[in-house]
Design an enzyme around this catalytic site. Structure first.
Site, PDB file in Angstrom:
ATOM      1  N   LYS A   1      35.064  31.295  46.724  1.00 60.11           N
ATOM      2  CA  LYS A   1      36.649  31.378  45.949  1.00 60.11           C
ATOM      3  C   LYS A   1      37.722  31.184  46.638  1.00 60.11           C
ATOM      4  CE  LYS A   1      35.352  35.854  43.821  1.00 60.11           C
ATOM      5  NZ  LYS A   1      35.273  35.937  42.295  1.00 60.11           N
TER       6      LYS A   1
ATOM      7  N   ARG B   1      26.421  40.535  37.856  1.00 60.37           N
ATOM      8  CA  ARG B   1      25.118  39.725  36.876  1.00 60.37           C
ATOM      9  C   ARG B   1      23.707  40.205  37.971  1.00 60.37           C
ATOM     10  NH1 ARG B   1      27.441  34.893  34.045  1.00 60.37           N
ATOM     11  NH2 ARG B   1      29.337  35.653  35.430  1.00 60.37           N
TER      12      ARG B   1
END
Ligand code: BES
Ligand code: MN
Ligand code: ZN
Length: 518
Positions: free
Chosen positions: A267, A341
């Site tokens: 990120k 996920r």
């Protein structure tokens, strides 16, 4: 904070010894006549003189008023006096509630407040007076320790709503506290310890699975995320058995990424600190169990938390790596930043063993959900209209709202992979939906709902901090399920089998430390 619900007439509120008296006045009161007591007369006078408006949030601070025992008095306009009005008006009273020397405060309704408005007052005061201190060396606690809620009549509905709200707020505070703690003070191991300590309550138990057990279960997707971190993963399993063994449990799953760097798909640096909040789903499971510990409702609940860090490292997963999930389905990890996920899919698959009546996961899953709904409503995805409606209603009632999003099959198209059964990301479009579609591949036919809390679990900017959402929504939903759950199939291996059957709920008394005195 010690909350107390008390039946107080305006005259009694005026006599109540305290450091601060907050009088909530609604337009409803203005349309009638104000009482002839000290407070009523004063409010009527102030309104008549144009010195006090009843619009939501308007304040008139007073000091040492004759015939009023409280040192400080604040008149507070609450508009129509709805739950939202009460919450919003009290939200602006943080500064006065946190003032030095105010140890006991009375919040008195000068109108006929309904049960929801009373609950909203508890929520607003708890929210305004939470203080993070864990890693502050000079922290000074807030003086306020006692909050009396004065209502005109303590009906059964008001008392029940008050007790629920107090438990909800305790749960919310637990969630806020753990989510706020920095990643080096809230590691997977520390979260597991927190779960163990919450599970000391009646009818609760807790099992912590470490890396070896998780490997044995075959949770290849969860392990893949954890493999880049020095912190060992923890798979936390909480059980609350408040109903008979034959009652199918509701399973809650919370994303517990204690820090999300993005991994090799790193990120950007700006605001990356906020990725310590990426265990907001996990924190909400802890918060719900804290509330269950107090409320002891007649339901069975299982809480599951995959907890680990997502780090870049020589051992970390790489884009293109293919892993095998516990369900047997293979996943091409196209973006290591879509890690939530991956940890969730194995635990959602694991949840099937409890034969749940409903499976609900909470996850700070996608930036796309923040773009879609902002910080007001959590994203709600569900394969069951009934479950979706129950969660939406609970969210509205708890002032912790969500909004249903679609799950059309076509949204899964982008998850196709040339090298595995699926990829872990689709394109940029509808990112919150495609993430939900990924999770859906692991839930089978269990009624399932997914709450994307990326926008609601914390606030950024000057008010940076965890909100404790969606603990309020979940507790509200769970309490509504008492007596509703269909019996589990005889073959179900519910967690209750590990512990002796619980007593019927009717024979128990709800244990609340919040006193409800007359
Ligand atoms: N934890 C983030 C989601 C997130 C991002 C929450 C910003 C709140 C604010 C999640 O693990 C993530 O990184 N998701 C990616 C998915 C993408 C790679 C498909 C995202 O949203 O950018
Ligand atoms: Mn991520
Ligand atoms: Zn994440």
């Amino acid at each position: 904070m010690n909350f107390e619900l008390k039946a107080l007439t305006a005259a009694a509120a005026a006599r109540e010894k305290c450091d601060l008296l907050l009088v909530l006045v609604s337009e409803q009161a203005a349309s009638g006549t104000f009482g002839s007591d000290a407070i009523g007369a004063m409010v009527a006078h102030a309104v008549k003189q144009g010195d006090f408006a009843l619009t939501c949030g308007k304040q008139l601070p007073l000091y040492q008023v004759p015939a009023i025992a409280a040192r400080r008095v604040v008149l507070l306009g609450t508009g129509a006096g709805s739950a939202r009005d009460v919450r919003n008006a009290l939200a602006g009273c943080g500064a006065v509630l946190k003032t030095d020397g105010i140890a006991k405060a009375v919040v008195s309704f000068a109108f006929d407040a309904d049960a929801q408005a009373v609950a909203a007052a508890v929520q607003a005061v708890a929210d305004a007076t939470y203080l993070y201190t864990h890693t502050k060396s000079q922290a000074k606690p807030i003086a306020l320790t006692k909050l009396v809620l004065g209502v005109s009549s303590k009906t059964a509905a008001v008392t029940a709503a008050f007790n629920t709200a107090v438990a909800q707020q305790e749960g919310v505070n637990t969630a806020r506290e753990w989510a706020n703690r920095p990643a080096n003070h809230a590691t997977p191991t520390l979260l597991a310890n927190a779960a163990k300590s919450i599970a000391k309550a009646a009818r609760m138990s807790c099992k912590i699975h470490g890396p070896a057990e998780v490997a044995k279960l075959g949770m290849g997707a969860f392990m893949a995320v954890a493999q880049g971190s020095r912190e060992p993963l923890r798979f936390i399993e909480l059980h609350y058995n408040g109903a008979a063994k034959s009652v199918a449990p509701i399973v809650l799953v919370g994303k517990g990424i204690t820090f999300d760097t993005g991994g090799i798909s790193l990120k950007p640096a700006a605001e990356m600190d906020e990725m310590k909040f990426d265990m907001g789903g996990a924190a909400s499971v802890l918060g719900v169990f804290q509330a269950l510990a107090r409320l002891q409702p007649a339901i069975n609940v299982v809480g599951l938390i995959p907890a680990c860090e997502n780090m870049p490292d020589g051992a970390a997963i790489k884009p293109g790596d293919v892993v095998t999930s516990m369900s047997g389905q293979t996943i091409e990890i196209l973006n290591t930043d879509a890690e939530g996920r991956l940890v969730l899919c194995d635990v959602l698959h694991y949840a099937a063993r409890f034969k749940p009546s409903a499976l609900v996961d909470m996850a700070t899953l996608t930036g796309a959900c923040v773009i879609a709904l902002g910080g007001l409503r959590s994203g709600l995805f569900s394969t069951s209209d009934e479950l979706a409606a129950a969660l939406q209603t609970a969210g509205d009632a708890a002032l912790d709202p969500c909004w249903r999003m679609p799950l059309d099959e076509e949204y899964a198209d982008g998850l196709k992979s040339n090298f595995a059964d699926m990829g872990n990301v689709a394109g940029r479009a509808a990112g919150a939906v495609t993430a939900a579609k990924f999770l859906q591949k692991f839930v089978g036919d269990i009624p399932w709902a997914h709450l994307d809390i990326a926008g609601t679990a914390w606030k950024s900017g000057a008010a940076k901090g965890a909100t404790g959402r969606p603990v309020g929504l979940l507790v509200q939903y769970l309490l509504g399920q008492q007596g509703k759950a269909a019996p589990a199939p005889a073959t179900a291996k519910t967690s209750a089998s590990r512990k002796s059957a619980a007593k019927p709920a009717a024979s128990r008394r709800t244990r609340v430390t919040a006193k409800a005195s007359a």
